[in-house]
Design a protein around this motif. Sequence first.
Motif, PDB file in Angstrom:
ATOM      1  N   PHE A  32      55.131  61.521  74.110  1.00 53.77           N
ATOM      2  CA  PHE A  32      55.607  62.708  74.815  1.00 53.77           C
ATOM      3  C   PHE A  32      54.462  63.681  75.061  1.00 53.77           C
ATOM      4  CE2 PHE A  32      56.950  67.134  74.293  1.00 53.77           C
ATOM      5  CZ  PHE A  32      57.966  67.251  75.224  1.00 53.77           C
ATOM      6  N   TYR A 108      60.105  57.151  67.655  1.00 51.00           N
ATOM      7  CA  TYR A 108      61.437  57.709  67.343  1.00 51.00           C
ATOM      8  C   TYR A 108      62.505  56.890  68.082  1.00 51.00           C
ATOM      9  CZ  TYR A 108      58.582  62.025  66.586  1.00 51.00           C
ATOM     10  OH  TYR A 108      57.632  62.949  66.221  1.00 51.00           O
ATOM     11  N   ARG A 142      60.548  74.011  68.836  1.00 47.34           N
ATOM     12  CA  ARG A 142      60.811  73.196  70.037  1.00 47.34           C
ATOM     13  C   ARG A 142      61.690  73.952  71.020  1.00 47.34           C
ATOM     14  NH1 ARG A 142      58.853  67.919  69.599  1.00 47.34           N
ATOM     15  NH2 ARG A 142      59.143  66.854  67.619  1.00 47.34           N
ATOM     16  N   HIS A 259      45.895  61.303  67.197  1.00 45.90           N
ATOM     17  CA  HIS A 259      47.258  60.877  67.544  1.00 45.90           C
ATOM     18  C   HIS A 259      47.279  59.762  68.598  1.00 45.90           C
ATOM     19  CE1 HIS A 259      51.538  61.618  67.312  1.00 45.90           C
ATOM     20  NE2 HIS A 259      51.647  61.857  68.602  1.00 45.90           N
TER      21      HIS A 259
HETATM   22  C1  MLT Z   1      54.473  62.542  70.929  1.00 47.11           C
HETATM   23  O1  MLT Z   1      53.267  62.254  70.930  1.00 47.11           O
HETATM   24  O2  MLT Z   1      55.322  61.764  71.386  1.00 47.11           O
HETATM   25  C2  MLT Z   1      54.900  63.885  70.382  1.00 47.11           C
HETATM   26  O3  MLT Z   1      53.813  64.531  69.792  1.00 47.11           O
HETATM   27  C3  MLT Z   1      56.025  63.734  69.419  1.00 47.11           C
HETATM   28  C4  MLT Z   1      56.575  65.023  68.883  1.00 47.11           C
HETATM   29  O4  MLT Z   1      56.470  66.069  69.550  1.00 47.11           O
HETATM   30  O5  MLT Z   1      57.159  64.987  67.783  1.00 47.11           O
END
Ligand code: MLT
Length: 278
Positions: A32, A108, A142, A259
């Motif tokens: 995301f 997720y 968020r 990341h």
């Molecule tokens: C992602 O890389 O998908 C996001 O950082 C996930 C998140 O915001 O938890």
Amino acid sequence: MSDFSKTINVQGRKVNLVDEGQGDPILFVHGFPLNHAMWSHQIHEFSRTHRVIAPDLPGFGGSESLRGSEPVPTPLTMVELADWLVKLLQKIGEEKPVIFCGLSMGGYIGWQFAARHRARLARLVACNTRAAADSEVIRRARKIAAMEVMKSGTGPVAKAMIPKLFGSVRLGIVGLDADKKTAIAQTEAAIRETNPETVAAGHLGMGERPDMRQSLLTLDVPTLFIAGGHDEITPASEMETDASFVTHSKFVCAVDAAHMVPLEAPQDLNGSLREFVG
Ligand code: MLT
């Protein structure tokens, strides 16, 4: 690196995806607020031996949103996206269980895919992700971020996220090779180009996701956990703990990456994935 993406229709909406190669299917699910291009090194490597399916999730990249234009975005949930991926597989005629490889938000979605569509899952790769839900503080942040992006657009989001995604940016490493510089610039552009409604809906959807740690205890597919040593979003230590709850699991860490392991340490990721999928 060339991009072989094409457009199909799923449930009457335009979907942009890469669908290349032949063999056992690997489904690459992006983070995301990105798109399939973050898997460019893996698409290149694994389409030689596998059917590589790498979609832009609805509303991201070149794929149409599942919603109309809404003043207040409805959460885009991980369950909804897991079910949508099954519809996509049906549409492209893929019946074999997939090797599901998801990064962060993609991970997720992976937990939901495993819980809801176990028969469609052969193996799972959890890349820079976590099984826990958001804390109350993050959930609140968020909601604020969702309102902000609707007001100010995605520019500030891109600016804030890049140093979190790439360790080399945060650490101020100079002399990066051209390939890494391009990857960083393309990632920033991908975030800027995502429509604000999708970013807001994604934040709200991730904020609603349930704690999936209990499900790790009964996960019965071989699972590879890939972490980044400098990842502050989904720390390696937390991923190692998640991995310890899965019976058939392996944990690896790309020590110099943050990341975006697929772009920051593609050789490490491809090597571990190759060993895992054959
Ligand atoms: C992602 O890389 O998908 C996001 O950082 C996930 C998140 O915001 O938890």
